[in-house]
Design a protein around this motif. Structure first.
Motif, short mmCIF file in Angstrom:
data_model
loop_
_atom_site.label_atom_id
_atom_site.label_comp_id
_atom_site.label_asym_id
_atom_site.label_seq_id
_atom_site.Cartn_x
_atom_site.Cartn_y
_atom_site.Cartn_z
N LYS A 218 0.41 -1.17 -0.24
CA LYS A 218 0.13 -0.11 0.48
C LYS A 218 0.59 0.79 -0.21
CE LYS A 218 -3.50 -2.10 3.05
NZ LYS A 218 -3.87 -2.37 4.08
N MET A 219 2.25 1.80 0.19
CA MET A 219 2.75 2.37 0.57
C MET A 219 3.54 2.86 -0.96
SD MET A 219 2.61 3.33 3.78
CE MET A 219 3.77 3.95 4.28
N PRO A 220 3.99 4.34 -0.78
CA PRO A 220 4.51 4.52 -1.90
C PRO A 220 5.51 4.24 -2.20
CG PRO A 220 3.42 6.58 -0.79
CD PRO A 220 3.39 5.02 -0.17
N GLY A 221 6.78 4.75 -2.76
CA GLY A 221 7.75 4.98 -2.93
C GLY A 221 8.14 6.09 -3.19
N LEU A 222 9.99 6.26 -2.01
CA LEU A 222 10.56 7.32 -1.48
C LEU A 222 10.36 7.84 -3.48
CD1 LEU A 222 13.06 6.37 0.76
CD2 LEU A 222 10.82 7.58 0.79
N GLY A 223 9.91 9.25 -3.77
CA GLY A 223 10.53 10.29 -4.97
C GLY A 223 8.95 10.83 -5.78
N VAL A 236 6.98 12.33 -1.96
CA VAL A 236 7.26 11.47 -1.19
C VAL A 236 8.81 11.50 -1.14
CG1 VAL A 236 6.72 9.45 -0.01
CG2 VAL A 236 5.42 10.45 -1.63
N ALA A 237 8.94 12.55 0.70
CA ALA A 237 10.25 12.09 1.28
C ALA A 237 10.93 11.04 2.69
CB ALA A 237 10.31 13.41 2.18
N SER A 238 9.70 10.52 3.02
CA SER A 238 9.61 9.34 3.82
C SER A 238 8.59 8.74 4.30
CB SER A 238 10.76 9.86 5.12
OG SER A 238 9.54 10.46 6.23
N VAL A 239 8.53 7.58 4.23
CA VAL A 239 7.29 6.47 5.09
C VAL A 239 7.84 6.10 6.24
CG1 VAL A 239 7.06 6.71 2.17
CG2 VAL A 239 8.42 4.59 3.77
N THR A 267 -3.28 9.82 -2.51
CA THR A 267 -2.95 9.28 -4.20
C THR A 267 -1.93 9.14 -4.59
OG1 THR A 267 -5.29 10.42 -3.90
CG2 THR A 267 -5.44 8.93 -6.26
N LEU A 268 -1.24 8.51 -5.55
CA LEU A 268 -0.83 8.63 -6.16
C LEU A 268 -0.58 8.95 -7.36
CD1 LEU A 268 2.47 7.63 -6.44
CD2 LEU A 268 2.12 4.82 -7.49
N LEU A 269 -0.30 9.48 -7.75
CA LEU A 269 -0.10 10.32 -9.22
C LEU A 269 0.67 9.45 -10.30
CD1 LEU A 269 -0.38 14.49 -8.85
CD2 LEU A 269 -2.39 12.57 -9.20
N HIS A 270 2.14 9.85 -10.04
CA HIS A 270 3.32 8.72 -10.92
C HIS A 270 3.72 8.84 -9.96
CE1 HIS A 270 5.25 12.55 -11.26
NE2 HIS A 270 4.04 12.96 -11.55
N LYS A 271 5.06 8.10 -11.25
CA LYS A 271 6.11 7.26 -10.01
C LYS A 271 7.47 7.71 -9.99
CE LYS A 271 4.72 2.95 -8.88
NZ LYS A 271 4.72 2.85 -7.30
N LYS A 272 8.06 7.64 -9.55
CA LYS A 272 9.42 8.73 -9.35
C LYS A 272 9.97 8.67 -11.03
CE LYS A 272 14.27 8.62 -7.46
NZ LYS A 272 15.38 8.69 -6.76
N GLN A 273 10.64 9.48 -10.95
CA GLN A 273 11.58 9.85 -12.64
C GLN A 273 12.43 10.18 -12.50
OE1 GLN A 273 8.65 12.69 -15.13
NE2 GLN A 273 7.08 10.82 -15.22
N LYS A 274 13.37 9.77 -13.25
CA LYS A 274 14.81 10.54 -13.76
C LYS A 274 14.80 11.78 -13.44
CE LYS A 274 16.62 6.00 -15.43
NZ LYS A 274 17.33 5.28 -17.23
#
Length: 429
Positions: A218-223, A236-239, A267-274
């Motif tokens: 359920k948790m988003p990733g950092l970034g 997201v900075a920390s979980v 709500t998750l918008l998009h994953k971390k990008q480079k």
């Protein structure tokens, strides 16, 4: 379904199933059972219960009898004898100079066998040690090599948590543990912090692995970029996995702030990008492409120069090889001409002096005379051989004629015989 009881023989050892039979057995009782090692004294860990047939190893052995006071005393006596056996075996190991560490000694209940557990880096040839131990204890001896985790399980100790080791207190079997479990639980990957007394990964990492896997889904990733329920967007900075909270970096009134939200409020918008959506990374990409193109051109030019130099060197080597071959041919031709002249001179000029026989003063024959003499001797030998062959043919014809005539000589032969008997007939007349 099969009715069984669980029995354990050593501290934190494996639990084995046995058929209780008609005995009234309850948890905590001591029983005498038959095992692959012989008769053993065990402790009941569970009341009789029904289990699936797949969980039982066939054939299921039964309980021989309930343990008596005498059996309990014998078991206590065996524990005392094990300490003495441990001391003697350690002395024998030092005497033989074996590189092995003795961990524990164990007597079977009927004293039919003594088991010694040890650790070593490799294979150990302990045949002489077994002979000495057998002569000392007058019983069967068995030595078992174990690993570091089994060593810690037998000896026991305390972990970094301050509690007794799990393997020595309640774990009956070792469960595979991987570094992925430490990453899932967001632990430090420092080996000193996630390793146990045995030097391997701590067994307790497996205890909460299933819970952490479920929470991490359920948790988003950092970034990752998320949107909150109060219409804010941030990164997201920390979980916090156990609390299920997320700390987000948001922009409020041209100032960046950290806000903490529950996982259900985002709500998750998009994953971390480079790279973010600005122009600087593109310019960097353009510059990097230009540099790569220049490096490729320089590399091609360097390769062409090297190839040209290699071709020139190759031509020079070919020229040198041709010159060497020509020089060798000339030398061979010169040496061949000299050898032919020497051979011709030796053939025409025969040796002038040779050893003469003792009885003669004649000159030694020349080379041509020798050849003629050899030819004459060969012709004489051939003539003699021909005469001998003709004589054999005549004799064979004569024998065949005698056989046809029954062994009687013919007239011609008689006449020849008579004429040969007359001595000098022609000279006298």
């Amino acid at each position: 379904m099969t009715r069984v009881i669980g029995v354990r023989f050593r501290t934190a050892g494996k639990i084995y199933y046995f058929d209780p039979g008609n005995f009234e057995i309850k948890k905590g009782d001591h029983v005498i059972v038959e095992t692959a090692r012989g008769v053993e004294f065990g402790t009941v860990l569970s009341d009789p219960r029904e289990v699936e047939d797949e969980e039982v190893t066939k054939p299921l052995k039964g309980v021989l009898r309930m343990a008596t006071e005498k059996d309990i005393e014998q078991e206590a006596s065996n524990r005392i004898k094990e300490k003495e056996a441990f001391r003697i075996c350690k002395q024998k190991i030092l005497g033989h100079g074996l590189e092995m560490k003795l961990i524990d000694a164990e007597y079977t209940f009927d004293n039919n066998k003594v088991l010694f557990y040890f650790t070593a880096d490799g294979r150990i040839d302990f045949r002489d040690l077994v002979k000495d131990l057998a002569s000392e204890f007058k019983t069967r001896i068995e030595l078992r090599q174990i690993g570091v985790r089994d060593e810690t399980k037998i000896i026991g100790g305390y972990g970094i948590c301050g509690r007794p080791l799990c393997c020595h207190s309640y774990l009956s079997d070792f469960i595979p543990v991987s570094i992925k479990m430490a990453k899932e639980q967001n632990l430090s990957l420092n080996p000193t912090k996630i390793s146990g007394v045995c030097g391997r990964l701590m067994c307790c990492l497996k205890n909460e692995e299933d819970v952490y896997e479920e929470l991490n889904r359920k948790m988003p990733g950092l970034g990752d970029v998320v949107a909150t329920n109060d219409n804010l967007e941030g990164e997201v900075a920390s979980v916090n996995i156990l609390r299920q909270t997320v700390r987000i970096l948001v922009e409020v009134d041209d100032e960046k702030e950290y806000h903490e939200y529950h996982i259900d409020d985002i709500t998750l918008l998009h994953k971390k990008q480079k790279h973010k959506g600005n122009q600087q990374p593109k310019e960097k990409d353009v510059d990097e492409e230009a540099l790569k193109a220049l490096e490729a051109e320089e590399k091609e030019m360097a390769e062409q120069v090297v190839a040209a130099g290699q071709s020139n060197n190759k031509n020079q080597r070919n020229d040198r090889n041709r010159n060497r071959k020509n020089d060798r041919r000339e030398k061979n031709n010169q040496n061949g001409g000299q050898n032919n002249n020497q051979n011709n001179g030796q053939g025409n000029n025969a040796p002038s002096e040779k050893k003469q026989p003792q009885g003669g003063n004649d000159k030694a024959p020349s080379g041509n005379e020798k050849d003629n003499a050899q030819q004459q001797n060969g012709q004489k030998g051939n003539g003699q051989n021909q005469n001998q062959g003709e004589g054999k043919k005549k004799k064979n014809r004569h024998n065949r004629k005698n056989n046809r005539n029954g062994g009687r000589p013919n007239n011609n032969e008689n006449g020849q015989a008579k004429r040969s008997e007359e001595p000098n007939g022609k000279t006298e007349s």
